[in-house]
Design a protein around this motif. Sequence first.
Motif, PDB file in Angstrom:
ATOM      1  N   ASN A  46     -25.380  -5.089 -11.058  1.00 29.05           N
ATOM      2  CA  ASN A  46     -24.993  -4.585  -9.740  1.00 29.05           C
ATOM      3  C   ASN A  46     -24.435  -3.163  -9.794  1.00 29.05           C
ATOM      4  OD1 ASN A  46     -25.744  -6.390  -7.639  1.00 29.05           O
ATOM      5  ND2 ASN A  46     -24.295  -7.877  -8.488  1.00 29.05           N
ATOM      6  N   ALA A  47     -25.188  -2.294 -10.456  1.00 29.94           N
ATOM      7  CA  ALA A  47     -24.756  -0.900 -10.595  1.00 29.94           C
ATOM      8  C   ALA A  47     -24.754  -0.212  -9.236  1.00 29.94           C
ATOM      9  CB  ALA A  47     -25.686  -0.165 -11.550  1.00 29.94           C
ATOM     10  N   HIS A  48     -23.787   0.680  -9.038  1.00 35.19           N
ATOM     11  CA  HIS A  48     -23.743   1.474  -7.799  1.00 35.19           C
ATOM     12  C   HIS A  48     -24.571   2.745  -7.940  1.00 35.19           C
ATOM     13  CE1 HIS A  48     -19.765  -0.720  -7.771  1.00 35.19           C
ATOM     14  NE2 HIS A  48     -20.283  -1.075  -6.603  1.00 35.19           N
ATOM     15  N   LYS A  49     -24.349   3.438  -9.068  1.00 34.66           N
ATOM     16  CA  LYS A  49     -24.996   4.748  -9.242  1.00 34.66           C
ATOM     17  C   LYS A  49     -25.842   4.759 -10.502  1.00 34.66           C
ATOM     18  CE  LYS A  49     -22.852   7.869  -6.330  1.00 34.66           C
ATOM     19  NZ  LYS A  49     -23.189   7.306  -5.069  1.00 34.66           N
ATOM     20  N   VAL A  50     -27.012   5.365 -10.395  1.00 35.67           N
ATOM     21  CA  VAL A  50     -27.912   5.435 -11.538  1.00 35.67           C
ATOM     22  C   VAL A  50     -28.301   6.896 -11.777  1.00 35.67           C
ATOM     23  CG1 VAL A  50     -30.079   4.582 -12.501  1.00 35.67           C
ATOM     24  CG2 VAL A  50     -28.785   3.133 -10.931  1.00 35.67           C
TER      25      VAL A  50
END
Length: 427
Positions: A149-153
Amino acid sequence: MATQRILTGITPSGTPHLGNYAGAIRPAVDASQRPGVESFYFLSDYHALVKTDSPERVQRSTLEIAATWLAAGLQPEKAWFYRQSDIPEITELAWLLTCVTGKGLLNRAHAYKAAVDKNVGESEEPDAGVTMGLFMYPVLMAADILMFNAHKVPVGRDQVQHLEMARDIAASFNYRYGEHFTLPEAAVDESVATLPGLDGRKMSKSYDNIIPLFASADTLKKLVFAIVTDSKAPGVPKETEGSALFQLFQAFAAPAETEAMRRRFAEGIGWGEAKEALFDKLESSIAPMRTRYEELIAAPERIEQVLKSSAMVLRAQYATPFIARLREAVGLRSLNRIAAQAADSRGKPKAKPQFKQYREADGLFYFKLVGGSGQLLLQSRGFVSAREAGQAVASVKNGEGFAQWSDMAPDADEASVRQALDALRAD
Ligand code: TRP
């Protein structure tokens, strides 16, 4: 502020070069030291199989890239640093996502379309030489991101479409099965240097113009002297704009050093002298890292250990419980529970044993194992970090030797603990 989860993958299919370092590794290592950030950096070795069918190359590149990140200062206590294939839940998730992904969406992926256009241009079958690995690449990438559940990539421009697809796929899943996934965002940092290569074009393996990050000092010097310049003689003022040499210098120098070099360009520094200065700058930045890199490469078991232990904790803390929830959500459910539900309805609820992790007023992290009727089966000692507590839970779950965990749970009764673990596994 809640923790921001930042995640990015590095495909181990080549040898790291200066452009990878300045454009991706250095900013990622810096970001991992900022407070309020939980970073996930991983070697996307399943993806490497799409790019190469050389087993030796995948293995070698995994070693080199892992050693590079560690040598560049990534601290495994500050960032999750792992290998995709050590977390089999990722490929399992990729299948769950495959089942909600429209084929039409993948037909539009740039890499796939480029392969088709090339075939058509050469009067071949449109899909000639296209594997399902290439076609499904964006789904596997979505699984990498959504698993945590990453926010920023943080990615390069070329990967922005993949992030849009990951959002689409996450939204399709959420729509069918409930809000399980955070919609991730691409973070394309325009201020991060895109380094030019020897010929002035973007440094890239495909242009064959790279400077390997850990070339020997001799090779580094030879390559620096091979950088193309114009033919202005010493004493003639030089342009910094568009000069590969100047941009490379700038990427490694402090602002004041860059300004000094800008003046020397205006004063007509000779190219030989400028190359000497660039080599000195690069060598002084890289040499300490190179020493660490060589030590790491010489001890592959240590790297293996770092990767394995991160994966073990990540699985216990995130991947295993999350995939269990997702399986439940899509209907891959234990049939035992149908019987249990029937028993419940006859008025005899039977709870399952549970691990509980919590933090006490003393600031330490604890866990306990509680049996089906609420009895305390195992009480841990305090750990300084949630991560260590998680690691201990994982080792208990994996059924590692009683001797090992009885010292952190002095009152544990081995037989009841084993019974509870079996009950957990039977689910
Ligand atoms: N496709 C990325 C690249 O080639 C690597 C990658 C794999 C990745 N999985 C990822 C990047 C997840 C970001 C997030 O550069």
